[in-house]
Each structure stands twice: as C-alpha cells, then as structure tokens.
Scaffold this motif. Sequence first.
Motif, mmCIF file in Angstrom:
data_model
loop_
_atom_site.group_PDB
_atom_site.id
_atom_site.type_symbol
_atom_site.label_atom_id
_atom_site.label_comp_id
_atom_site.label_asym_id
_atom_site.label_seq_id
_atom_site.Cartn_x
_atom_site.Cartn_y
_atom_site.Cartn_z
ATOM 1 N N VAL A 49 0.840 -1.203 0.000
ATOM 2 C CA VAL A 49 0.000 0.000 0.000
ATOM 3 C C VAL A 49 0.876 1.254 0.000
ATOM 4 N N ALA A 50 1.985 1.199 0.733
ATOM 5 C CA ALA A 50 2.917 2.327 0.730
ATOM 6 C C ALA A 50 3.490 2.538 -0.671
ATOM 7 N N ASP A 51 3.815 1.450 -1.364
ATOM 8 C CA ASP A 51 4.318 1.562 -2.736
ATOM 9 C C ASP A 51 3.265 2.181 -3.660
ATOM 10 N N VAL A 52 2.011 1.792 -3.477
ATOM 11 C CA VAL A 52 0.933 2.377 -4.276
ATOM 12 C C VAL A 52 0.835 3.878 -3.994
ATOM 13 N N LEU A 53 0.966 4.244 -2.719
ATOM 14 C CA LEU A 53 0.934 5.661 -2.353
ATOM 15 C C LEU A 53 2.086 6.412 -2.998
ATOM 16 N N PHE A 54 3.285 5.839 -2.942
ATOM 17 C CA PHE A 54 4.438 6.473 -3.582
ATOM 18 C C PHE A 54 4.239 6.592 -5.089
ATOM 19 N N PHE A 55 3.629 5.573 -5.679
ATOM 20 C CA PHE A 55 3.344 5.599 -7.118
ATOM 21 C C PHE A 55 2.425 6.777 -7.464
ATOM 22 N N ALA A 62 4.671 14.904 -6.792
ATOM 23 C CA ALA A 62 4.892 15.362 -5.418
ATOM 24 C C ALA A 62 6.183 14.812 -4.812
ATOM 25 N N MET A 63 6.627 13.629 -5.251
ATOM 26 C CA MET A 63 7.823 13.015 -4.659
ATOM 27 C C MET A 63 9.073 13.858 -4.902
ATOM 28 N N ALA A 64 9.080 14.618 -6.004
ATOM 29 C CA ALA A 64 10.262 15.405 -6.342
ATOM 30 C C ALA A 64 10.547 16.486 -5.304
ATOM 31 N N VAL A 65 9.546 16.828 -4.508
ATOM 32 C CA VAL A 65 9.725 17.860 -3.471
ATOM 33 C C VAL A 65 10.806 17.449 -2.479
ATOM 34 N N THR A 115 4.863 -2.270 8.707
ATOM 35 C CA THR A 115 5.480 -2.152 7.382
ATOM 36 C C THR A 115 5.089 -0.854 6.686
ATOM 37 N N PHE A 116 3.862 -0.400 6.913
ATOM 38 C CA PHE A 116 3.435 0.852 6.281
ATOM 39 C C PHE A 116 4.243 2.020 6.848
ATOM 40 N N ALA A 117 4.374 2.072 8.175
ATOM 41 C CA ALA A 117 5.148 3.147 8.808
ATOM 42 C C ALA A 117 6.611 3.087 8.406
ATOM 43 N N GLN A 125 13.350 3.067 -0.313
ATOM 44 C CA GLN A 125 12.081 2.882 -1.010
ATOM 45 C C GLN A 125 11.659 4.191 -1.680
ATOM 46 N N ILE A 126 11.823 5.297 -0.966
ATOM 47 C CA ILE A 126 11.504 6.594 -1.540
ATOM 48 C C ILE A 126 12.446 6.910 -2.699
ATOM 49 N N GLY A 127 13.736 6.591 -2.523
ATOM 50 C CA GLY A 127 14.708 6.814 -3.585
ATOM 51 C C GLY A 127 14.383 6.025 -4.840
ATOM 52 N N PHE A 128 13.849 4.810 -4.666
ATOM 53 C CA PHE A 128 13.443 3.999 -5.813
ATOM 54 C C PHE A 128 12.385 4.735 -6.632
ATOM 55 N N TRP A 129 11.387 5.285 -5.946
ATOM 56 C CA TRP A 129 10.302 5.951 -6.659
ATOM 57 C C TRP A 129 10.731 7.293 -7.240
ATOM 58 N N LEU A 130 11.774 7.904 -6.671
ATOM 59 C CA LEU A 130 12.293 9.146 -7.232
ATOM 60 C C LEU A 130 13.132 8.900 -8.479
#
Length: 225
Positions: A49-55, A62-65, A115-117, A125-130
């Motif tokens: 679910v966190a990955d879906v949110l990051f997606f 917004a992640m680029a911020v 796991t969500f927190a 994980q954030i770096g992956f989506w960036l």
Amino acid sequence: MSVVTTALAGVVFGLALAAPPGPMNAIIAEESVVSGWPAGFRAGLGAMVADVLFFVLTLAGAMAVIDRYPIVRPVLYFAGGLLMLYFAVGAIEEARAATSFTDGGRHESNGFRKTFALSLTNPYQIGFWLTVGVGLLESGTLDVLAHVPGAGAALAGELIVQTGSPALLAGFFGGIAIWIVIYPATLVAAGRRVDNFAPAVAGLSAVVLAGFGLLFLVAGTARVV
C-alpha cells in the motif's frame, strides 16, 4: 514487445524487488510464524500500500519535493533506523514467547502498521520511486534486473523492457502481490512441520531489523556530518 510479455516482465521486476532479505520481509516473516498467514499477508500488504501511495505521489510529481530539501533524507534515515530498532525489540520478545508455531493469531497483529510506517520512512524505497519509479512512468527502456538488490551488477542487460506501459506497471504490482501471498504461505507451511521454527524466525527477524536499524542510523549520521 507484446503486452503479455511486458506484463510478465513487470511481474519479474516486482518479484525481484520484493523477494531479497530486508526489514520488510523480516516483519512479514515474524508476523507469519507467530500469528499465521493472514497476519503475514497483512504485513506485506502494508508495504505494498505504501508503494501504491508512492506511485500516486510520483505520478502527481509530489515526490520530487523531497529532493529540494537536503535535510529530509537524514531525517528519514534516523526515523527509519529508530523504528527498526523498536520493531527489533518486539521481535526479540516474540522469539522468547513463541515456543512453537501457533497459526491462530495468538495476539492482535499490527504487521500492516509496522510495514506501512517503515515504508514511509525508508529512504531506499523513496529513492526507488524518485529514480526508477519515475522511469516506469516515462516512455523509454528499463534494465529490469539491474535493480535487483545485491545482484544487479551481475544481472544487468539480461531483461530490458519498454517503460511507460500500463501493462508493465500492472505486472510490477502483480509481482509484489504474488510475493506477499506465497512468502507467508511458505513460512506457515514450514512452521507447521518444525516446532522450533517460529522462535528461530522471530529471532532472525530481530537480528535483521536491528542490523538495518543501525545501518540506517549510521547512514543518517554520515549525511549530517
């Protein structure tokens, strides 16, 4: 490349990223052997679910911020490291209390929240989506296996797919979904056959979480200094 082939490549990519040992799989393992398959699945679902949110955030830009504020990454390292150490203490308590596999939910599971927190404070994980996550959305190519943790250098060039395809994204999340179903099921099956499996896995999960927690704290300190 056909739609089916692209989707299958996405499944391979999702599995390759979800399967390697790490803090998320440690929590899934602990929850599975202590409270059964539903608890393990819910723990995996928290990370997904966190990955879906990051997606969604990546899709919205917004992640680029995060890249605009250098202080954010060290804060994430410290927060993630402390959370892992806290969860490691809980895993140690579970290892002491679990005398055998219960498969009945001996206590209320909070694996989803864990796991969500942890995902929300995980700079990797954030770096992956960036980086790679943005690449999944844009038209181009992606060297799928080059991003496998620990084995990317050896597998680079083996599976290159076109990006920007809904089929690739669907397959990617499908691969993660497959993992969070079969991984807890495998652990539960083993736990039913080996009496001391649950405390052993809970203890190993504590070691993994503590190790990654210390690694994150060191990384955060290095970025501040």
